[in-house]
Design an enzyme around this catalytic site. Structure first.
Site, PDB file in Angstrom:
ATOM      1  N   LYS A  62       6.468  95.292  52.327  1.00  0.00           N
ATOM      2  CA  LYS A  62       7.593  94.393  52.615  1.00  0.00           C
ATOM      3  C   LYS A  62       8.748  94.598  51.624  1.00  0.00           C
ATOM      4  O   LYS A  62       8.558  95.145  50.522  1.00  0.00           O
ATOM      5  CB  LYS A  62       7.092  92.948  52.607  1.00  0.00           C
ATOM      6  CG  LYS A  62       6.050  92.694  53.704  1.00  0.00           C
ATOM      7  CD  LYS A  62       5.719  91.218  53.839  1.00  0.00           C
ATOM      8  CE  LYS A  62       4.705  90.990  54.939  1.00  0.00           C
ATOM      9  NZ  LYS A  62       4.436  89.556  55.159  1.00  0.00           N
ATOM     10  N   PHE A  79       8.456  78.417  59.382  1.00  0.00           N
ATOM     11  CA  PHE A  79       8.847  79.465  58.435  1.00  0.00           C
ATOM     12  C   PHE A  79       9.446  80.698  59.110  1.00  0.00           C
ATOM     13  O   PHE A  79       9.757  81.683  58.437  1.00  0.00           O
ATOM     14  CB  PHE A  79       7.645  79.876  57.562  1.00  0.00           C
ATOM     15  CG  PHE A  79       6.441  80.364  58.332  1.00  0.00           C
ATOM     16  CD1 PHE A  79       6.343  81.689  58.760  1.00  0.00           C
ATOM     17  CD2 PHE A  79       5.383  79.509  58.615  1.00  0.00           C
ATOM     18  CE1 PHE A  79       5.235  82.141  59.460  1.00  0.00           C
ATOM     19  CE2 PHE A  79       4.260  79.955  59.316  1.00  0.00           C
ATOM     20  CZ  PHE A  79       4.199  81.277  59.732  1.00  0.00           C
ATOM     21  N   ARG A  93      -7.704  94.491  55.619  1.00  0.00           N
ATOM     22  CA  ARG A  93      -7.430  93.088  55.269  1.00  0.00           C
ATOM     23  C   ARG A  93      -8.172  92.701  53.988  1.00  0.00           C
ATOM     24  O   ARG A  93      -7.690  91.883  53.209  1.00  0.00           O
ATOM     25  CB  ARG A  93      -7.739  92.172  56.450  1.00  0.00           C
ATOM     26  CG  ARG A  93      -6.648  92.325  57.526  1.00  0.00           C
ATOM     27  CD  ARG A  93      -6.963  91.603  58.790  1.00  0.00           C
ATOM     28  NE  ARG A  93      -6.765  90.174  58.715  1.00  0.00           N
ATOM     29  CZ  ARG A  93      -5.593  89.553  58.847  1.00  0.00           C
ATOM     30  NH1 ARG A  93      -4.472  90.256  59.013  1.00  0.00           N
ATOM     31  NH2 ARG A  93      -5.520  88.246  58.817  1.00  0.00           N
ATOM     32  N   ARG A 116      -2.141  92.060  47.457  1.00  0.00           N
ATOM     33  CA  ARG A 116      -1.288  90.874  47.391  1.00  0.00           C
ATOM     34  C   ARG A 116      -1.410  90.159  46.049  1.00  0.00           C
ATOM     35  O   ARG A 116      -0.424  89.646  45.513  1.00  0.00           O
ATOM     36  CB  ARG A 116      -1.608  89.932  48.550  1.00  0.00           C
ATOM     37  CG  ARG A 116      -1.003  90.432  49.863  1.00  0.00           C
ATOM     38  CD  ARG A 116      -1.455  89.603  51.018  1.00  0.00           C
ATOM     39  NE  ARG A 116      -0.719  89.930  52.244  1.00  0.00           N
ATOM     40  CZ  ARG A 116      -1.197  89.726  53.461  1.00  0.00           C
ATOM     41  NH1 ARG A 116      -2.405  89.197  53.622  1.00  0.00           N
ATOM     42  NH2 ARG A 116      -0.468  90.032  54.522  1.00  0.00           N
ATOM     43  N   HIS A 133       1.922  93.757  54.930  1.00  0.00           N
ATOM     44  CA  HIS A 133       1.380  93.249  56.191  1.00  0.00           C
ATOM     45  C   HIS A 133       0.216  94.120  56.620  1.00  0.00           C
ATOM     46  O   HIS A 133       0.236  95.334  56.406  1.00  0.00           O
ATOM     47  CB  HIS A 133       2.472  93.286  57.272  1.00  0.00           C
ATOM     48  CG  HIS A 133       1.960  93.030  58.653  1.00  0.00           C
ATOM     49  ND1 HIS A 133       1.751  91.763  59.140  1.00  0.00           N
ATOM     50  CD2 HIS A 133       1.571  93.888  59.638  1.00  0.00           C
ATOM     51  CE1 HIS A 133       1.275  91.850  60.371  1.00  0.00           C
ATOM     52  NE2 HIS A 133       1.163  93.124  60.695  1.00  0.00           N
TER      53      HIS A 133
END
Ligand code: CMP
Length: 139
Positions: free
Chosen positions: A11, A59, A87, A104, A117
């Site tokens: 991102k 959001f 994930r 993350r 993502h």
């Protein structure tokens, strides 16, 4: 049977923070093969299409704005059990809840700007990969 590809995007804030190299290294060291990769920029319209499933969420506008702040790195990754294993590698959506050592936990700024993502199903992996890449670029 689990498919063997997933789709991912680094991102904009993680690109700004110069984490591309470290993130790609973690992905390859975790056993994923990069099948397709490009740095590109989303418009508000394209970000809205990609995240259309969240259109009614409070959001949604903030998410679109965060996704258009800078370039993104879009990629298709191959590995057995790709969606679930990826994930695990990236960690929980909210970095505050992500396990130590996940992408993350290491590189996200916040829930809204959570570094990366990863597709949530085999079906969405194909849809999302096709959003950025032609079949001939992936396979
Ligand atoms: P991602 O995996 O890209 O899918 C949708 C994104 O929306 C998610 O990562 C988060 O960045 C963001 N998101 C999900 N839930 C929330 C929330 N409750 N508040 C703000 N952003 C969210």
């Amino acid at each position: 049977m689990a498919a063997n590809i997933t789709f991912s995007m680094i991102k904009p804030d993680a690109v700004t923070d110069k984490h591309n190299g470290a993130i790609l290294k973690m992905i390859e060291e975790a056993g994923f093969k990069i099948k397709a990769l490009k740095m590109t920029k989303l418009t508000d319209e394209r970000a809205g299409q990609f995240y259309e499933v969240h259109k009614e969420r409070p959001f949604y506008n903030d998410l679109k704005a965060v996704m258009c702040k800078n370039h993104i790195v879009a990629m298709v990754l191959e590995k057995e059990n790709a969606v679930a294993d990826f994930r695990k590698l990236i960690g929980a959506t909210n970095p505050a809840n992500a396990d130590a050592g996940t992408i993350r936990k290491l590189f996200a700024r916040s829930l809204e700007s959570n570094a990366i993502h990863g597709s949530d199903s085999d079906e969405n992996a194909l849809i999302e990969a096709s959003f950025f890449f032609a079949q001939t670029e992936i396979f």
